[in-house]
Write an enzyme that holds these catalytic residues in place. Structure first.
Site, PDB file in Angstrom:
ATOM      1  N   TYR A  49       1.037  -0.709  -0.342  1.00  0.00           N
ATOM      2  CA  TYR A  49       0.184   0.447  -0.264  1.00  0.00           C
ATOM      3  C   TYR A  49       1.355   0.899   0.325  1.00  0.00           C
ATOM      4  CZ  TYR A  49       1.249   0.998   5.300  1.00  0.00           C
ATOM      5  OH  TYR A  49       0.723   0.666   6.463  1.00  0.00           O
ATOM      6  N   CYS A  50       0.065   2.383  -0.547  1.00  0.00           N
ATOM      7  CA  CYS A  50       0.771   3.876  -0.234  1.00  0.00           C
ATOM      8  C   CYS A  50      -0.055   4.947  -0.109  1.00  0.00           C
ATOM      9  CB  CYS A  50       1.682   4.440  -1.581  1.00  0.00           C
ATOM     10  SG  CYS A  50       0.621   4.576  -3.160  1.00  0.00           S
ATOM     11  N   TRP A  51      -0.056   5.318   0.009  1.00  0.00           N
ATOM     12  CA  TRP A  51      -1.323   7.091  -0.027  1.00  0.00           C
ATOM     13  C   TRP A  51      -2.758   6.486   0.554  1.00  0.00           C
ATOM     14  CZ3 TRP A  51      -1.021   9.637   4.263  1.00  0.00           C
ATOM     15  CH2 TRP A  51      -1.763  11.177   5.233  1.00  0.00           C
ATOM     16  N   SER A  71       2.504   2.549  -4.741  1.00  0.00           N
ATOM     17  CA  SER A  71       1.936   0.930  -4.771  1.00  0.00           C
ATOM     18  C   SER A  71       1.774  -0.275  -5.999  1.00  0.00           C
ATOM     19  CB  SER A  71       0.914   0.863  -3.906  1.00  0.00           C
ATOM     20  OG  SER A  71      -0.160   1.227  -3.991  1.00  0.00           O
ATOM     21  N   TYR A  80      -3.244   3.628   2.347  1.00  0.00           N
ATOM     22  CA  TYR A  80      -2.936   3.555   3.302  1.00  0.00           C
ATOM     23  C   TYR A  80      -4.504   4.604   4.224  1.00  0.00           C
ATOM     24  CZ  TYR A  80      -2.538   6.933   7.808  1.00  0.00           C
ATOM     25  OH  TYR A  80      -2.605   7.550   9.153  1.00  0.00           O
TER      26      TYR A  80
END
Length: 350
Positions: free
Chosen positions: A94-96, A102, A123
């Site tokens: 995962y990223c933001w 991601s 996230y």
């Protein structure tokens, strides 16, 4: 391929081999999914650089430069911390927001042969679920507060209760703060969001139908603020009071804060902060005990001249009702074990 999570429990029980956070180290430090591994594809400086190019030059140039940086960092991770993973390794990335960072990293992992998937919404999905659990919903848990004067070993009793099969919620542990003047440096505490993630995970792992022992706290622990839903439960929860002789409390407190007393200059500064509240004569007496390394006597003086009066005023203002009282003659190893047994008995009766 992306994975969608609708509840906190399904996110926590994701079933993947590892969870990888590819956001910058600063984003990870503020908060992250519990247990996630930090493998940033952009450093703090690189993320700022790409963002600046995106705004001041063009999105295309930002994506081109960002892709090159992501590829370089991904190569370092694959050759480094991921080098020993077997063919069927299945990571969740995962990223933001579940976007380019991601997806780019997961695509590289997939091309290698690993079965990588991306968190839909990134996230922000995790943060939304935490916020819903702590701020939008009514917590279903049954709390029991462990109350008592400073030095009655409340925090030390929690793991003993857990070892006996009881459920506990260690708020000071989650907030990385020991109560009282000597309790800790707020700078060492997690960010509010990080605390809430740990709290939400812990609550999700507890059985709401069984009592959960929590140390009586104020609505703030250092610089951490308890969510209103939890504070409401604590305000109305039944209480068990733990008591012990002042001598036992002083010995326990002196031992518990040996790390603080090992730095006399810092402790002296902490004591001086109370001059406005307790007066110069009282604080001078504490400073004399500190200078003479009489830590048990200093602990006793702090309790009788500072902590106990403050606690008594708070009790008089709020008039707490106690469902049970547990008396501990000593707070050494045997005394704590016996107190834990009595607390377990009291919890079963509530």
């Amino acid at each position: 391929m992306s994975t969608r999570f609708e509840t906190l429990s399904t996110f926590l029980d994701h079933g993947f081999d590892d969870v990888i956070d590819v956001r910058s180290p600063a984003e990870y430090a503020e908060d992250h999914v519990p247990g996630a591994i930090s493998l940033p594809v952009l450093s703090n400086a690189e993320r700022a650089e790409v963002g600046t190019i995106y705004k001041q030059v063009s999105p295309f140039d930002a994506r081109k430069i960002g892709a090159a940086i992501v590829a370089r960092n991904a190569a370092k991770h694959i050759a480094g911390p991921l080098a020993d993973h077997e063919y069927r390794w299945r990571p969740l990335v995962y990223c933001w927001r579940g976007g380019q960072r991601s997806n780019s990293f997961a695509s590289i992992l997939t091309q290698i042969g690993w079965r990588a998937e991306v968190v839909e919404g990134g996230y922000q999905t995790w943060r939304r679920l935490v916020h819903e659990a702590l701020y939008d919903a009514v917590l279903p848990h049954r709390l029991v507060l462990l109350d008592g004067f400073t030095g009655t070993a409340k925090t030390a009793l929690l793991p003993l209760i857990e070892a006996r099969g009881g459920q506990v919620l260690d708020l000071e542990g989650l907030a990385n703060h020991r109560g009282s003047l000597l309790g800790g440096d707020p700078a060492e505490q997690p960010a509010q969001k990080g605390f809430e993630s740990q709290l939400a995970e812990r609550l999700a792992r507890l059985d709401p139908s069984r009592p959960i022992l929590v140390e009586a706290e104020s609505s703030k622990i250092g610089r951490i603020t308890l969510p209103p839903s939890l504070w409401a439960l604590m305000t109305h929860a039944p209480r068990i009071e733990i008591t012990a002789p002042i001598e036992a409390r002083a010995r326990f407190l002196a031992h518990r804060y040996e790390d603080v007393s090992a730095d006399p200059a810092r402790l002296s500064g902490l004591l001086d902060q109370l001059r406005a509240h307790r007066g110069h004569e009282v604080v001078d007496g504490w400073q004399k005990l500190l200078a003479e390394h009489r830590m048990v006597e200093l602990s006793a003086a702090l309790m009788t001249e500072h902590y106990d009066p403050a606690y008594a005023r708070s009790r008089a203002a709020h008039d707490p009702q106690f469902a049970a009282r547990v008396e501990a003659d000593t707070l050494d190893g045997d005394g704590l074990e016996q107190a834990a047994d009595r607390i377990m008995q009291a919890m079963r009766a509530i």
